[in-house]
Design a protein around this motif. Structure first.
Motif, PDB file in Angstrom:
ATOM      1  N   ARG A  44       0.828  -1.209   0.000  1.00 15.61           N
ATOM      2  CA  ARG A  44       0.000   0.000   0.000  1.00 15.61           C
ATOM      3  C   ARG A  44       0.864   1.262   0.000  1.00 15.61           C
ATOM      4  N   CYS A  45       1.959   1.250   0.753  1.00 18.98           N
ATOM      5  CA  CYS A  45       2.843   2.416   0.796  1.00 18.98           C
ATOM      6  C   CYS A  45       3.594   2.585  -0.519  1.00 18.98           C
ATOM      7  N   ARG A  46       3.999   1.479  -1.104  1.00 16.29           N
ATOM      8  CA  ARG A  46       4.694   1.568  -2.388  1.00 16.29           C
ATOM      9  C   ARG A  46       3.758   2.081  -3.480  1.00 16.29           C
ATOM     10  N   ARG A  47       2.491   1.717  -3.376  1.00 21.94           N
ATOM     11  CA  ARG A  47       1.513   2.226  -4.352  1.00 21.94           C
ATOM     12  C   ARG A  47       1.302   3.724  -4.186  1.00 21.94           C
ATOM     13  N   ALA A  48       1.325   4.195  -2.945  1.00 24.69           N
ATOM     14  CA  ALA A  48       1.037   5.602  -2.675  1.00 24.69           C
ATOM     15  C   ALA A  48       2.253   6.506  -2.853  1.00 24.69           C
ATOM     16  N   HIS A  49       3.468   5.978  -2.615  1.00 26.37           N
ATOM     17  CA  HIS A  49       4.648   6.840  -2.590  1.00 26.37           C
ATOM     18  C   HIS A  49       5.764   6.371  -3.524  1.00 26.37           C
ATOM     19  N   GLY A  50       5.552   5.281  -4.253  1.00 30.47           N
ATOM     20  CA  GLY A  50       6.608   4.780  -5.130  1.00 30.47           C
ATOM     21  C   GLY A  50       6.956   5.771  -6.234  1.00 30.47           C
ATOM     22  N   LYS A  51       8.228   5.799  -6.619  1.00 31.65           N
ATOM     23  CA  LYS A  51       8.697   6.718  -7.655  1.00 31.65           C
ATOM     24  C   LYS A  51       8.508   6.100  -9.034  1.00 31.65           C
ATOM     25  N   VAL A  52       8.358   6.954 -10.011  1.00 33.42           N
ATOM     26  CA  VAL A  52       8.234   6.507 -11.390  1.00 33.42           C
ATOM     27  C   VAL A  52       9.576   5.938 -11.858  1.00 33.42           C
ATOM     28  N   ILE A  53       9.538   4.834 -12.553  1.00 34.64           N
ATOM     29  CA  ILE A  53      10.764   4.184 -13.003  1.00 34.64           C
ATOM     30  C   ILE A  53      11.460   5.053 -14.045  1.00 34.64           C
ATOM     31  N   GLU A  54      12.769   5.201 -13.873  1.00 33.61           N
ATOM     32  CA  GLU A  54      13.585   5.946 -14.811  1.00 33.61           C
ATOM     33  C   GLU A  54      14.699   5.062 -15.339  1.00 33.61           C
ATOM     34  N   GLN A  55      15.258   5.439 -16.456  1.00 31.15           N
ATOM     35  CA  GLN A  55      16.361   4.699 -17.054  1.00 31.15           C
ATOM     36  C   GLN A  55      17.392   5.690 -17.565  1.00 31.15           C
ATOM     37  N   LEU A  56      18.613   5.231 -17.717  1.00 27.67           N
ATOM     38  CA  LEU A  56      19.687   6.084 -18.202  1.00 27.67           C
ATOM     39  C   LEU A  56      19.316   6.687 -19.557  1.00 27.67           C
ATOM     40  N   MET A  57      19.498   8.004 -19.684  1.00 25.54           N
ATOM     41  CA  MET A  57      19.177   8.668 -20.937  1.00 25.54           C
ATOM     42  C   MET A  57      20.062   8.148 -22.063  1.00 25.54           C
ATOM     43  N   ALA A  58      19.454   7.806 -23.180  1.00 25.50           N
ATOM     44  CA  ALA A  58      20.191   7.241 -24.307  1.00 25.50           C
ATOM     45  C   ALA A  58      21.055   8.307 -24.976  1.00 25.50           C
ATOM     46  N   LEU A 206      26.010  19.349 -25.975  1.00 22.81           N
ATOM     47  CA  LEU A 206      24.972  18.324 -26.043  1.00 22.81           C
ATOM     48  C   LEU A 206      25.352  17.048 -25.303  1.00 22.81           C
ATOM     49  N   GLN A 207      26.625  16.923 -24.919  1.00 19.63           N
ATOM     50  CA  GLN A 207      27.072  15.694 -24.275  1.00 19.63           C
ATOM     51  C   GLN A 207      26.553  15.572 -22.843  1.00 19.63           C
ATOM     52  N   GLN A 208      26.282  16.688 -22.202  1.00 25.73           N
ATOM     53  CA  GLN A 208      25.833  16.668 -20.813  1.00 25.73           C
ATOM     54  C   GLN A 208      24.359  16.297 -20.731  1.00 25.73           C
ATOM     55  N   ARG A 209      24.047  15.264 -19.941  1.00 29.45           N
ATOM     56  CA  ARG A 209      22.662  14.841 -19.732  1.00 29.45           C
ATOM     57  C   ARG A 209      22.018  15.712 -18.668  1.00 29.45           C
ATOM     58  N   GLN A 210      20.789  16.145 -18.920  1.00 26.81           N
ATOM     59  CA  GLN A 210      20.076  17.007 -17.990  1.00 26.81           C
ATOM     60  C   GLN A 210      19.320  16.211 -16.928  1.00 26.81           C
ATOM     61  N   LYS A 211      19.028  14.941 -17.178  1.00 28.88           N
ATOM     62  CA  LYS A 211      18.323  14.093 -16.219  1.00 28.88           C
ATOM     63  C   LYS A 211      18.576  12.639 -16.588  1.00 28.88           C
ATOM     64  N   TRP A 212      18.096  11.721 -15.725  1.00 29.47           N
ATOM     65  CA  TRP A 212      18.237  10.283 -15.958  1.00 29.47           C
ATOM     66  C   TRP A 212      19.719   9.911 -16.100  1.00 29.47           C
ATOM     67  N   PHE A 213      20.471  10.093 -15.006  1.00 29.66           N
ATOM     68  CA  PHE A 213      21.918   9.927 -15.034  1.00 29.66           C
ATOM     69  C   PHE A 213      22.377   8.492 -14.780  1.00 29.66           C
ATOM     70  N   LYS A 214      21.550   7.682 -14.104  1.00 29.42           N
ATOM     71  CA  LYS A 214      21.994   6.353 -13.682  1.00 29.42           C
ATOM     72  C   LYS A 214      21.236   5.264 -14.441  1.00 29.42           C
ATOM     73  N   GLU A 215      21.909   4.151 -14.622  1.00 28.52           N
ATOM     74  CA  GLU A 215      21.289   2.999 -15.273  1.00 28.52           C
ATOM     75  C   GLU A 215      20.523   2.191 -14.233  1.00 28.52           C
ATOM     76  N   ARG A 216      19.269   1.922 -14.484  1.00 29.70           N
ATOM     77  CA  ARG A 216      18.393   1.211 -13.548  1.00 29.70           C
ATOM     78  C   ARG A 216      18.052  -0.173 -14.089  1.00 29.70           C
ATOM     79  N   ARG A 217      17.516  -0.999 -13.199  1.00 23.86           N
ATOM     80  CA  ARG A 217      17.050  -2.322 -13.612  1.00 23.86           C
ATOM     81  C   ARG A 217      15.758  -2.174 -14.394  1.00 23.86           C
ATOM     82  N   ASN A 218      15.670  -2.846 -15.518  1.00 23.55           N
ATOM     83  CA  ASN A 218      14.465  -2.794 -16.325  1.00 23.55           C
ATOM     84  C   ASN A 218      13.351  -3.622 -15.694  1.00 23.55           C
ATOM     85  N   VAL A 219      12.126  -3.325 -16.043  1.00 26.52           N
ATOM     86  CA  VAL A 219      10.971  -4.089 -15.549  1.00 26.52           C
ATOM     87  C   VAL A 219      11.029  -5.502 -16.113  1.00 26.52           C
TER      88      VAL A 219
END
Length: 239
Positions: A44-58, A206-219
């Protein structure tokens, strides 16, 4: 079990509140870590407060970093609006169409009086007449734009099936006079200077990423997830 009881008894409150309620009766060693571990497994807490999944910017596609091309050789297009325009006593809707060069970020604006595919084709025809031919066009999946591209594809297949070819450029000899040749050299030199500065000043930024800096585990198959819907409350997101 004790931490789970106080967590549910407090209506799924946060870490510090659960910890303070629990310490009125018992003292758990390394309480912060233990409560945090229980809260992280609460559905229930993960449903209410879980973060949106992000992935490293391509990395940027080749369209964005290719130099030496004419403006709008590779183009992105999108629509915005509507805007209300007064005609007599009535107000009618108009939409803006923005074309942007994917290399040098130049912008060209057009106006569409409606969103039909034939009107989008007219806008695209005006753009080509002013800015020249393009190699690649990137856009979203709007039905009007997709319908226009399907019409162009079918027209091309019809012409190709009837073996209609444009051979005019291959049959013409272009003569360049003295003044025209000097002008051509000047324009060529200015173009080389522009692309040299483009590589030195713009491309490196253009080389600098503005967001999504880390590689995450895919679903993975078997993961329980929520489908984000921006126009609905979080409690109504489907699982």
């Amino acid at each position: 079990m004790v931490i789970q009881y106080y967590h549910e008894h407090s209506n799924h409150m946060g870490l510090m509140h659960v910890l303070s309620l629990m310490r009125e009766k018992v003292w758990v060693i390394k309480g912060h870590a233990a409560v945090r571990r229980v809260l992280s497994r609460c559905v229930r807490c993960r449903r209410a407060h879980g973060k949106v999944i992000e992935q490293l910017m391509a990395d940027l596609p080749l369209d964005r970093v290719e130099s030496g091309k004419t403006p709008f050789y590779r183009t992105g297009v999108d629509l915005f609006g509507p805007f209300f325009v007064k005609r007599g006593r009535a107000q009618i809707k108009h939409w803006g169409v923005i074309f942007t060069c994917l290399n040098m970020r130049a912008i060209h604006l057009e106006v569409a009086s409606n969103l039909r595919s034939d009107k989008i084709l007219s806008v695209f025809r005006r753009f080509l007449a002013r800015c020249g031919q393009v190699k690649t066009v990137r856009c979203d999946c709007g039905t009007n734009i997709v319908g226009s591209w399907k019409f162009l594809d079918s027209s091309y297949e019809f012409l190709a099936g009837n073996k209609v070819r444009n051979e005019l450029l291959g049959c013409c000899d272009i003569a360049i006079g003295g003044h025209s040749k000097q002008r051509w050299k000047q324009v060529k030199h200015m173009s080389e200077q522009f692309w040299a500065r483009w590589k030195r000043e713009f491309l490196l930024g253009l080389q600098q990423r503005q967001k999504w800096f880390k590689e995450r585990r895919n679903v993975r198959v078997g993961d329980v997830v929520l489908m984000v819907k921006e126009n609905e409350a979080r409690c109504h997101w489907p699982e």
